[in-house]
Scaffold this motif. Structure first.
Motif, PDB file in Angstrom:
ATOM      1  N   ALA A 104       3.879   3.072   5.506  1.00  0.00           N
ATOM      2  CA  ALA A 104       2.749   2.893   4.594  1.00  0.00           C
ATOM      3  C   ALA A 104       3.093   1.909   3.485  1.00  0.00           C
ATOM      4  N   ALA A 145       1.178  -1.616   2.864  1.00  0.00           N
ATOM      5  CA  ALA A 145       0.582  -1.923   1.568  1.00  0.00           C
ATOM      6  C   ALA A 145       1.057  -3.284   1.060  1.00  0.00           C
ATOM      7  N   LEU A 156      -0.329   8.635   8.212  1.00  0.00           N
ATOM      8  CA  LEU A 156      -0.315   7.305   7.613  1.00  0.00           C
ATOM      9  C   LEU A 156      -1.510   7.106   6.691  1.00  0.00           C
ATOM     10  N   GLU A 157      -2.656   7.641   7.088  1.00  0.00           N
ATOM     11  CA  GLU A 157      -3.832   7.546   6.229  1.00  0.00           C
ATOM     12  C   GLU A 157      -3.566   8.229   4.883  1.00  0.00           C
ATOM     13  N   LEU A 200      -1.090   6.163   2.756  1.00  0.00           N
ATOM     14  CA  LEU A 200      -1.671   4.956   2.170  1.00  0.00           C
ATOM     15  C   LEU A 200      -2.475   5.266   0.911  1.00  0.00           C
ATOM     16  N   ARG A 201      -2.988   6.484   0.796  1.00  0.00           N
ATOM     17  CA  ARG A 201      -3.663   6.860  -0.447  1.00  0.00           C
ATOM     18  C   ARG A 201      -2.690   6.829  -1.618  1.00  0.00           C
ATOM     19  N   ALA A 235      -1.294   2.640  -1.549  1.00  0.00           N
ATOM     20  CA  ALA A 235      -2.344   1.632  -1.760  1.00  0.00           C
ATOM     21  C   ALA A 235      -3.668   2.324  -2.061  1.00  0.00           C
ATOM     22  N   ARG A 288      -6.938   0.210  -1.950  1.00  0.00           N
ATOM     23  CA  ARG A 288      -7.143  -0.618  -0.759  1.00  0.00           C
ATOM     24  C   ARG A 288      -8.107   0.085   0.193  1.00  0.00           C
ATOM     25  N   VAL A 343      -9.206   1.442   3.498  1.00  0.00           N
ATOM     26  CA  VAL A 343      -8.519   1.848   4.723  1.00  0.00           C
ATOM     27  C   VAL A 343      -9.557   2.405   5.689  1.00  0.00           C
ATOM     28  N   ILE A 384      -6.997  -2.469   5.562  1.00  0.00           N
ATOM     29  CA  ILE A 384      -6.017  -1.934   6.505  1.00  0.00           C
ATOM     30  C   ILE A 384      -6.772  -1.025   7.467  1.00  0.00           C
TER      31      ILE A 384
END
Length: 735
Positions: free
Chosen positions: A31, A35, A59-60, A63-64, A67, A70, A72, A115
């Motif tokens: 992640a 990012a 992964l979701e 990513l929080r 990123a 961002r 997603v 992403i």
């Protein structure tokens, strides 16, 4: 700082279009790498291919943290097997369509990079054409005119199902001038308040309480199915089905349902026949940089083999009855795999002219280049966190004193330390424990940017779902499981009766068969309100043989269960009849008989003597050393128990349980090694041809160079090889 060095390294990828391998990228750092790639991409979208749905969810969530600002997007695969009789779940389809419709609209040149996370299962499957999703939505705006009949047609054609109460994505209900519906991708359902042809308000509401939670000025409704049953689509299906399978003679439930304009369970597996052509997901992201998950190659090969195996299984079984299928099951005529799925050659062709980045946790020396072309390498020199297993096992060592000392040493070495937990509760508990053992200023942080801003010597505490921590440059992340060896699991609170009712009843559709604990099989015919003693009670209405009705109060729904038999005709029980009680009594007697036999077998087994099989010294250690990973505590425990059974002189009766990837195969390999080296023959029995092929390859690789002969048997093995294997097995030449 670590992230600046990482960004500088990844900038080389954007500077040159090529196929890259990033080595030294431990799992958990994915992640962070994504990012940073998106940050330096200049607006170029990132398509990251994960190996399975579990990795996609993790992964979701990660990513929080890395990123948070961002965009997603998630593109999951269907949650059913290839060539299944089941349709994918509406939630899954809704998420897929939300992503497809977003990507179908051209992104402004000034927009930031997105992403997109997609599983291998999702990407090897073809999807409806991008051009068809660019303007497929149904726009709604408060204060504007709405044609209710046109709205109903859109909902029916695009997969929405009518329901009494809207609870799940894809449902809608119409009550006079109120229209409730739950679009895919929405967090809450919508309530449309119509006055004549004018849409007065659009409100969101809580599906549990049915109370309004807010208002929306406008919204665009999207389909909830990848199949739109328009007259043109139905005619395309009929023509394509007859072209592939000839004239449809006799009963074909799929063909008859679609011809009548009705949706059919599992119809999505004939998706190409409903469209005048399909795209791939790569067509939705023609300019994206593609990154690939750890162990991507093996996962892609396994997925393609799974598709081929299930197609061949359907072909070999044919239809029903005389054609070799299951008695009573409808005919199943599978589409050729190339109509619905990509093969390995097309996958490579789709990626040939793109920038492709493969992530691997191995170092640069052991990373294999991609076949068919030059692969440029980039080594991040990261590694998985070693964890604190030794401190947990040590007799006179306090685990959290060891963690505190490790963190102090990491700060002395110039590293920033972040401790990750799976939930707010576990983070707070770890924070308290670390503070009590001398760690200065463990500080909760909501995202990575906040963690970077902490002063030197401070420890960040974050909700971050990583199974294992990692070291990457000057950054060290310590995971919850690195410290404890497991998660701080909290039992889920029990549902209140009202919540249980809503969750269960909403899963029933009118016409479903259910089993009442006392009265047997009936048909569910919806919810009704019955007045008893001056008060109304919500009840489930069940129909039994002869038209008799039974009303079950919602608070007693636990006496019902869904009827789980297959496709054949089902006879309803008669209320007050003796049939259900007689069947229940016979079943209870059969269970008693089975229990008696099992007890007898267990007693006979306990009295028998088995062969003594002990691991050969030296050679067994050499075989174990070929295992490329570090064994987990549970894995070592299972191996030890199995070896104790083999050397005990008693027949083994053991079940080893574990999730996918937890190391069950290694337990079987070591047991097979001990048995084979003691002069015994070993059979490994598996449920699918795919597993037979995979395990055969694994066994051959692990036993390479040893005096052991390994064979294989499945319906896909050539007859000559199968005959030789059986002969060698019988003669004792096969181990």
């Amino acid at each position: 700082m670590a992230h600046l060095r990482l960004a500088d390294a990844l900038a080389r990828i954007h500077a040159r279009r090529a196929h890259w391998t990033i080595t030294g990228a431990p799992e958990g750092a994915d992640a962070l790498i994504l990012a940073e790639l998106a940050q330096g991409s200049g607006g170029q979208d990132i398509l990251h291919v994960v190996r399975d749905g579990h990795r996609l969810e993790r992964l979701e969530e990660a990513l929080r943290f890395f990123a948070p600002d961002r965009e997603v997007l998630i593109f999951p695969g269907w949650d059913c097997l290839p060539y299944d009789r089941q349709s994918p779940h509406p939630d899954i389809v809704g998420e897929r369509l939300d992503t497809l419709t977003r990507l179908a609209v051209d992104k402004p040149a000034t927009a930031r990079a997105r992403i997109v996370l997609a599983s291998i299962g999702a990407l090897v499957q073809r999807v409806p054409r991008r051009a068809g999703y660019a303007d497929i939505g149904f726009p709604l705006k408060a204060g504007a005119a709405v044609d209710l009949a046109e709205l109903q047609r859109f909902l029916a054609d695009n997969g929405y199902g009518r329901s009494e109460t809207v609870m799940e994505p894809g449902e809608f209900a119409i009550r006079g001038g109120l229209v409730d519906l739950f679009p895919p991708g929405a967090t809450e359902p919508l309530r449309l308040d119509l006055f004549g042809d004018t849409l007065e308000t659009i409100r969101t509401f809580d599906p549990m309480s049915q109370r309004s939670t807010g208002t929306r000025a406008q919204v665009v409704l999207k389909p909830v199915s990848e199949i739109v049953l328009t007259p043109a689509a139905i005619e395309r299906f009929r023509a394509g089905y007859r072209e592939l399978f000839g004239n449809v003679a006799g009963h074909d439930a799929l063909y008859e349902a679609v011809s009548a304009g009705q949706r059919y369970q599992g119809m999505e597996h004939w998706l190409p026949l409903f469209h005048d052509g399909l795209d791939t997901f790569f067509d939705y992201m023609p300019d994206a940089l593609v990154t690939q998950d750890q162990q991507f190659g093996e996962a892609l090969e396994a997925r393609l083999e799974l598709v081929r195996d299930y197609y061949q299984a359907r072909q070999s079984m044919g239809g029903k009855g005389a054609r070799g299928g299951f008695a009573g099951a409808p005919d199943y005529r599978p589409l050729p795999p190339e109509r619905l799925y990509l093969d390995a050659a097309e996958w490579r062709r789709r990626l040939a002219d793109r920038t492709v980045v493969a992530l691997t946790s191995f170092d640069a020396a052991s990373a294999a280049p991609e076949a068919g072309g030059e692969t440029r390498a980039l080594d991040l020199d990261g590694r998985r966190h070693e964890g604190f297993a030794a401190a947990r096992k040590a007799q006179n060592v306090n685990l959290f004193d060891a963690v505190a000392a490790h963190i102090a040493a990491a700060h002395q070495a110039g590293r920033r330390v972040l401790v990750a937990g799976f939930s707010d509760g576990s983070v707070e508990r770890l924070r308290t424990l670390l503070r009590d053992h001398g760690v200065a200023a463990p500080t909760p942080v909501p995202d990575f940017r906040t963690a970077q801003a902490l002063p030197a010597g401070a420890v960040g505490m974050a909700v971050l779902p990583v199974d294992n921590g990692f070291l990457l440059g000057e950054l060290e992340i310590i995971g919850e499981e690195d410290i404890l060896g497991d998660r701080l699991v909290r039992p889920k609170p029990k549902r209140r009766p009202s919540e249980r009712f809503i969750a269960e009843a909403s899963a029933l559709a009118e016409g479903d068969l259910v089993v009442h604990r006392e009265h047997g099989i009936g048909r569910y015919e919806g919810l009704v309100a019955i007045e008893v003693g001056g008060a109304k009670h919500d009840c489930l209405r069940l129909i039994y043989d002869g038209g008799d009705k039974l009303f079950v109060p919602v608070e007693n729904i636990d006496v019902l269960s869904r009827y789980g038999a297959a496709d054949g005709p089902v006879a309803l029980d008669r209320l007050g009849g003796a049939g259900w009680q007689a069947r229940s009594a016979r079943l209870k007697q059969r269970i008693r008989d089975m229990a008696d036999k099992l007890i007898k077998i267990a007693a006979e087994r306990a009295l028998k003597r088995g062969d003594l099989m002990s691991p050969p010294e030296g050679l067994f250690e050499e075989f174990c050393a070929r295992f490329p990973y570090e064994e987990t505590d549970d894995q070592l425990g299972a191996i030890s128990d199995v070896l104790d059974d083999l050397s005990s002189g008693k027949p083994m009766d053991r079940l080893v349980c574990g999730d996918v990837g937890f190391g069950k195969t290694e337990v079987a390999l070591r047991a097979a090694f001990v048995a084979a080296m003691t002069g015994k023959q070993v059979a490994v029995v598996v449920p699918t041809t795919l597993l037979a092929r995979q395990h055969h390859r694994t066994f051959v690789e692990r036993f390479e160079g040893m005096p052991v002969r390994i064979g294989r048997l499945s319906r896909l093995v050539p007859s000559k090889e199968a005959s030789e294997t059986r002969k060698a097995l019988k003669e004792g030449r096969l181990d």
